[in-house]
Each structure stands twice: as structure tokens, then as C-alpha cells.
Design a protein around this motif. Structure first.
Motif, mmCIF file in Angstrom:
data_model
loop_
_atom_site.group_PDB
_atom_site.id
_atom_site.type_symbol
_atom_site.label_atom_id
_atom_site.label_comp_id
_atom_site.label_asym_id
_atom_site.label_seq_id
_atom_site.Cartn_x
_atom_site.Cartn_y
_atom_site.Cartn_z
ATOM 1 N N UNK A 2 0.841 -1.184 0.000
ATOM 2 C CA UNK A 2 0.000 0.000 0.000
ATOM 3 C C UNK A 2 0.881 1.241 0.000
ATOM 4 N N UNK A 3 0.461 2.287 -0.739
ATOM 5 C CA UNK A 3 1.203 3.539 -0.813
ATOM 6 C C UNK A 3 0.288 4.679 -0.397
ATOM 7 N N UNK A 4 0.761 5.504 0.531
ATOM 8 C CA UNK A 4 -0.028 6.616 1.055
ATOM 9 C C UNK A 4 0.812 7.880 1.106
ATOM 10 N N UNK A 5 0.144 9.016 1.042
ATOM 11 C CA UNK A 5 0.850 10.285 1.223
ATOM 12 C C UNK A 5 1.108 10.504 2.705
ATOM 13 N N UNK A 6 1.945 11.468 3.026
ATOM 14 C CA UNK A 6 2.264 11.775 4.415
ATOM 15 C C UNK A 6 0.987 12.158 5.167
ATOM 16 N N UNK A 19 -1.972 -2.756 10.286
ATOM 17 C CA UNK A 19 -1.698 -3.451 9.032
ATOM 18 C C UNK A 19 -0.260 -3.952 8.990
ATOM 19 N N UNK A 20 0.663 -3.126 9.423
ATOM 20 C CA UNK A 20 2.073 -3.519 9.441
ATOM 21 C C UNK A 20 2.287 -4.660 10.420
ATOM 22 N N UNK A 21 1.624 -4.592 11.547
ATOM 23 C CA UNK A 21 1.752 -5.651 12.549
ATOM 24 C C UNK A 21 1.264 -6.993 12.004
ATOM 25 N N UNK A 22 0.285 -6.956 11.108
ATOM 26 C CA UNK A 22 -0.226 -8.195 10.528
ATOM 27 C C UNK A 22 0.597 -8.649 9.325
ATOM 28 N N UNK A 23 1.657 -7.912 8.965
ATOM 29 C CA UNK A 23 2.568 -8.371 7.930
ATOM 30 C C UNK A 23 2.578 -7.551 6.653
ATOM 31 N N UNK A 24 1.734 -6.565 6.520
ATOM 32 C CA UNK A 24 1.676 -5.750 5.301
ATOM 33 C C UNK A 24 2.757 -4.664 5.339
ATOM 34 N N UNK A 37 9.265 3.539 4.289
ATOM 35 C CA UNK A 37 8.545 2.276 4.183
ATOM 36 C C UNK A 37 8.373 1.711 5.583
ATOM 37 N N UNK A 38 7.143 1.383 5.934
ATOM 38 C CA UNK A 38 6.859 0.762 7.224
ATOM 39 C C UNK A 38 6.826 -0.742 7.029
ATOM 40 N N UNK A 39 7.639 -1.453 7.801
ATOM 41 C CA UNK A 39 7.638 -2.915 7.776
ATOM 42 C C UNK A 39 7.618 -3.419 9.210
#
Length: 82
Positions: A2-6, A19-24, A37-39
Motif C-alpha cells: 500500500x502507498x499513502x501520502x504523508x 496493518x504492518x503488525x499483521x505483515x503488510x 517504508x513501514x515494515x
């Protein structure tokens, strides 16, 4: 990914973290240019406390090799007297 603006990321931070916590993976852009990038963070094994190595390191200290605390305290008190 997924790509989002600030601005979108700021408004949806809690949802993004879920979402990141679930692996996205989530990409954050500024004026269409990717800037972050958030991972999901890597899992670290729990560090245990090794009592034996702690005691060994403590016993190697100069204060602990020559005399005990009671003797040191008595020397300090005797030296303070006039």
C-alpha cells in the motif's frame, strides 16, 4: 504494498500500524516520491539474565577481591577520626 501520502499516513497511523503488525508493508510518499517504508519489526529473542557471569564479573572488581564491605567501612571510619 500500500502507498499513502504523508497526510494520509498521519490521519491513519493507528490503522497503518495494525496493518504492518499483521505483515503488510506500507510505503509513505511526499508529493508522489517514496520517502519511507513501514515494515514489521524483527522479532528479538528474549535476553535472559546470566547470574553466574554477573557474579563472576562482580567478584573480579578490585573492591571485592581484597576485603569485605564491613572491613572497608571500618577503615573509612577509622581514617575519618582526628
Amino acid at each position: 504494498m500500500r502507498s499513502l501520502s504523508v497526510a494520509q499516513a498521519k490521519a491513519q497511523l493507528s490503522a497503518l500500524l495494525d496493518a504492518v503488525e499483521s505483515g503488510e508493508d506500507v510505503e509513505i510518499t511526499r508529493r508522489g516520491v517514496p520517502v519511507a517504508r513501514l515494515t514489521r519489526a524483527a522479532e528479538r529473542p528474549a535476553a535472559g539474565f546470566d547470574l553466574e557471569s554477573f557474579l563472576a564479573a562482580t567478584n573480579e572488581q578490585p573492591l571485592h577481591t581484597e576485603r569485605d564491605a564491613a572491613a572497608l567501612l571500618q577503615e573509612l571510619r577509622d581514617g575519618a577520626r582526628y
